[in-house]
Scaffold this active site. Structure first.
Site, short mmCIF file in Angstrom:
data_model
loop_
_atom_site.label_atom_id
_atom_site.label_comp_id
_atom_site.label_asym_id
_atom_site.label_seq_id
_atom_site.Cartn_x
_atom_site.Cartn_y
_atom_site.Cartn_z
N HIS A 100 -9.31 7.28 1.77
CA HIS A 100 -8.77 8.64 1.67
C HIS A 100 -9.84 9.61 1.20
CE1 HIS A 100 -7.97 6.64 -2.20
NE2 HIS A 100 -7.97 7.83 -2.78
N HIS A 129 -4.17 1.47 8.23
CA HIS A 129 -4.69 1.00 6.95
C HIS A 129 -6.14 0.53 7.09
CE1 HIS A 129 -4.49 -0.61 2.88
NE2 HIS A 129 -5.26 -1.59 3.35
N CYS A 133 0.84 -1.19 0.00
CA CYS A 133 0.00 0.00 0.00
C CYS A 133 0.88 1.25 0.00
CB CYS A 133 -0.92 0.00 1.22
SG CYS A 133 -1.89 1.52 1.38
N ASN A 141 -13.88 8.27 -2.96
CA ASN A 141 -14.19 7.20 -3.91
C ASN A 141 -14.04 5.91 -3.10
OD1 ASN A 141 -14.26 9.22 -5.81
ND2 ASN A 141 -12.19 8.82 -6.54
N HIS A 167 -10.49 13.23 -0.72
CA HIS A 167 -9.93 14.22 -1.64
C HIS A 167 -10.44 15.60 -1.25
CE1 HIS A 167 -8.63 11.37 -4.88
NE2 HIS A 167 -9.53 10.61 -4.28
N HIS A 175 -6.82 2.27 0.38
CA HIS A 175 -6.57 2.78 1.72
C HIS A 175 -7.49 3.99 1.77
CE1 HIS A 175 -3.43 3.75 5.00
NE2 HIS A 175 -4.35 4.70 5.10
N ASP A 186 -1.86 15.29 -3.75
CA ASP A 186 -2.05 14.19 -4.68
C ASP A 186 -0.96 14.27 -5.75
OD1 ASP A 186 -3.09 12.57 -6.88
OD2 ASP A 186 -5.04 12.68 -5.92
N CYS A 246 0.36 3.45 3.02
CA CYS A 246 1.02 2.93 4.23
C CYS A 246 2.52 3.22 4.17
CB CYS A 246 0.77 1.43 4.37
SG CYS A 246 -0.93 1.03 4.89
#
Length: 141
Positions: free
Chosen positions: A100, A46, A4, A87, A102, A98, A30, A7
């Site tokens: 997240h 995670h 990942c 998403n 945005h 993992h 990003d 991670c």
């Protein structure tokens, strides 16, 4: 989770342009931004999907997203607003499994440049962008 990338960022073995960090979550630019300042907020632990996080972690993620959104508005990026989105799952276009959030800066009338950003996905000067956002973050974050 050695495979990942998020991670690896948490562990310090992969690079990231850090905007925010505390004991529970991190926020970093990003690498394929829709707009300069596009930031990802992740839990340090995670969790591959939204169902795996606690309500407390959800609060921490969105609180960090709120702070970053405010910084995107008050920094030289001068966002008029932000999109905050998740998403969750392959069908929802999640590509890193993992969890997240945005945080994407938006400007009045940016529809065409935003659409172009969905295709181009790059920031011409990410070092300047991260410096601008960090400078606008509250002290101690």
């Amino acid at each position: 989770m050695s495979e990942c990338v998020f991670c690896a960022i948490v562990a310090g073995t992969a690079p990231a342009r850090m905007v925010y960090s505390d004991d529970h979550v991190m926020g970093f630019l990003d690498i394929r931004p829709v707009r300069p300042g596009h930031t990802l907020v992740i839990p340090r632990e995670h969790h591959p999907d939204l169902a795996g996080i606690t309500s407390e972690m959800g609060t921490r993620l969105f609180d960090a997203a709120r702070l970053i959104g405010a910084a995107l508005r008050s920094s030289s990026i001068a966002a008029d607003g932000v999109n905050v989105m998740i998403n969750d799952g392959r069908a929802a276009f999640q590509t890193v499994f993992h969890t997240h959030v945005h945080v994407v800066p938006r400007h009045h009338g940016d529809r065409l440049s935003f659409a172009r950003g969905l295709v181009m996905r790059r920031d011409p000067d990410p070092d300047a962008t991260v410096a601008a956002v960090r400078a606008a973050m509250p002290e101690g974050t």
